[in-house]
Each structure stands twice: as structure tokens, then as C-alpha cells.
Design an enzyme around this catalytic site. Structure first.
Site, mmCIF file in Angstrom:
data_model
loop_
_atom_site.group_PDB
_atom_site.id
_atom_site.type_symbol
_atom_site.label_atom_id
_atom_site.label_comp_id
_atom_site.label_asym_id
_atom_site.label_seq_id
_atom_site.Cartn_x
_atom_site.Cartn_y
_atom_site.Cartn_z
ATOM 1 N N CYS A 92 0.860 -1.183 0.000
ATOM 2 C CA CYS A 92 0.000 0.000 0.000
ATOM 3 C C CYS A 92 0.895 1.231 0.000
ATOM 4 O O CYS A 92 1.875 1.281 0.750
ATOM 5 C CB CYS A 92 -0.879 -0.023 1.254
ATOM 6 S SG CYS A 92 -1.929 1.434 1.417
ATOM 7 N N LEU A 93 0.565 2.213 -0.835
ATOM 8 C CA LEU A 93 1.372 3.436 -0.900
ATOM 9 C C LEU A 93 1.422 4.149 0.450
ATOM 10 O O LEU A 93 2.375 4.876 0.727
ATOM 11 C CB LEU A 93 0.797 4.391 -1.954
ATOM 12 C CG LEU A 93 0.891 3.923 -3.416
ATOM 13 C CD1 LEU A 93 0.223 4.944 -4.325
ATOM 14 C CD2 LEU A 93 2.338 3.710 -3.837
ATOM 15 N N GLU A 135 -8.922 -0.878 -2.612
ATOM 16 C CA GLU A 135 -9.349 0.529 -2.669
ATOM 17 C C GLU A 135 -10.693 0.731 -1.970
ATOM 18 O O GLU A 135 -10.887 1.734 -1.287
ATOM 19 C CB GLU A 135 -9.410 1.023 -4.120
ATOM 20 C CG GLU A 135 -8.098 0.930 -4.904
ATOM 21 C CD GLU A 135 -6.887 1.499 -4.171
ATOM 22 O OE1 GLU A 135 -7.046 2.442 -3.377
ATOM 23 O OE2 GLU A 135 -5.779 0.989 -4.386
ATOM 24 N N HIS A 138 -10.113 0.990 1.634
ATOM 25 C CA HIS A 138 -9.621 2.324 2.010
ATOM 26 C C HIS A 138 -10.779 3.274 2.307
ATOM 27 O O HIS A 138 -10.725 4.066 3.240
ATOM 28 C CB HIS A 138 -8.795 2.945 0.876
ATOM 29 C CG HIS A 138 -7.315 2.675 0.979
ATOM 30 N ND1 HIS A 138 -6.579 3.020 2.090
ATOM 31 C CD2 HIS A 138 -6.438 2.123 0.111
ATOM 32 C CE1 HIS A 138 -5.311 2.683 1.886
ATOM 33 N NE2 HIS A 138 -5.202 2.132 0.703
HETATM 34 ZN ZN LIG Z 1 -3.554 1.199 -0.116
#
Ligand SMILES: [Zn+2]
Length: 169
Positions: A92-93, A135, A138
Site C-alpha cells: 500500500c502506498l 481501494e 480504504h
Molecule cells: Zn492502499
């Protein structure tokens, strides 16, 4: 505009995001900026909370610029069907430099709105299915590490706390 990526520890990542209700030029600009920010961070998916915006909006391009038709905008996405199992490393970024093997459904169908507010259904397999789930998680304030065993998750959190203390996060 390239936004900086919000990292684990920021409460915006663990909050349920607000629905997108207005599909205007401002949203189009935000979507463009999200793609730009995602590519700059070398990611294949980015959710609005990851740039500090608590909206139910995400962008995905699992081909990383190779196929323009693979660019997907997910506004208010919902998972409508999942099937099978698939194990792959996931990262994950917002949790840079960590990757963990994670089993998720192999096939996932979402219902979402595009940048114009038009509803669509899309089915993805493997990496795309994983991106849909990652996503959408998130937008519900959930990070992929919440799917790991408590032991693995705590180890990662402990390492992150150390990095934060050292000013390296
Ligand atoms: Zn992520």
C-alpha cells in the site's frame, strides 16, 4: 497537481469516507490529480483518503499507463460479488516498504460510478480484483494489514512506530 501520499498513522486513513455527490469539473480535476499522484508514487491504485481527502473515490490502473482503457475511476464503489481465492503479495502506498502475502477472492465484481456519475458494473480477476477490494477497503477506513494475522500486523505496526520515532516515516 501531485499530492503527497498520506501515511499510516494519519486518522484520515482509518475513517469511513463521505459519498461523492457532485460530479462536476472540480471532481474531474481531482481525478486527474489522483492519477498523476498515483503514477508519481509508482502505484496501481489510489484512494482519495490517501491524499487526505475523505471522499468515496479511487482510481486504478493495473497496467501502469500501458493501456489507457485500463484507467478506472471508482466513485462510491460497492463490492457486489466475490468468488474463489487468490494469494499474492500486497502493499500500500500509505504503508511504504512493506509487502505481505495475502489471500483474497480471485474474482470480484464492483458497482461504482464513473467520473460523470454514470453507474457501471465491472468484474476483475486476480490483481484487478485485489485492487477493487484494497481501494474499497480504504474508503471504509480499512487497510490491508487488517486482513493479516494479529501477530504479523502487530509486528508491522511496531516497526512503523519505530520509524515514526526515528523521524523516518
Ligand atoms: Zn492502499
Amino acid at each position: 497537481m501531485i499530492y503527497p501520499i498520506v501515511k499510516f498513522g494519519d486518522p484520515v486513513l482509518e475513517r469511513r469516507a463521505e459519498p461523492v455527490t457532485v460530479f462536476d469539473d472540480e471532481l474531474k480535476k481531482l481525478v486527474d490529480d489522483m492519477f498523476e499522484s498515483m503514477y508519481a508514487a509508482h502505484g496501481v491504485g489510489l484512494a482519495a483518503p490517501q491524499i487526505g481527502i475523505s471522499k468515496r473515490l479511487a482510481v486504478i490502473d493495473i497496467t501502469f499507463k500501458e493501456d489507457p482503457s485500463a484507467k478506472l475511476v471508482l466513485a462510491n464503489p460497492e463490492i457486489v460479488h466475490t468468488e474463489g481465492r487468490h494469494t499474492q503479495n500486497e502493499g500500500c502506498l500509505s504503508i511504504p516498504d512493506f509487502r505481505e502475502s495475502l489471500t483474497r477472492p480471485r474474482t470480484v465484481t464492483i458497482r461504482a460510478q464513473d467520473v460523470d456519475g454514470k453507474f457501471y458494473n465491472k468484474t476483475g480477476e486476480e490483481l484487478l480484483a485485489r485492487a477493487f477490494l484494497h481501494e474499497t477497503d480504504h474508503l471504509n477506513g480499512k487497510l490491508y494489514i487488517s486482513h493479516l494475522s494479529a501477530l504479523k500486523r502487530d509486528l508491522i505496526k511496531r516497526k512503523i512506530r519505530k520509524l515514526i520515532k526515528a523521524g523516518e516515516w
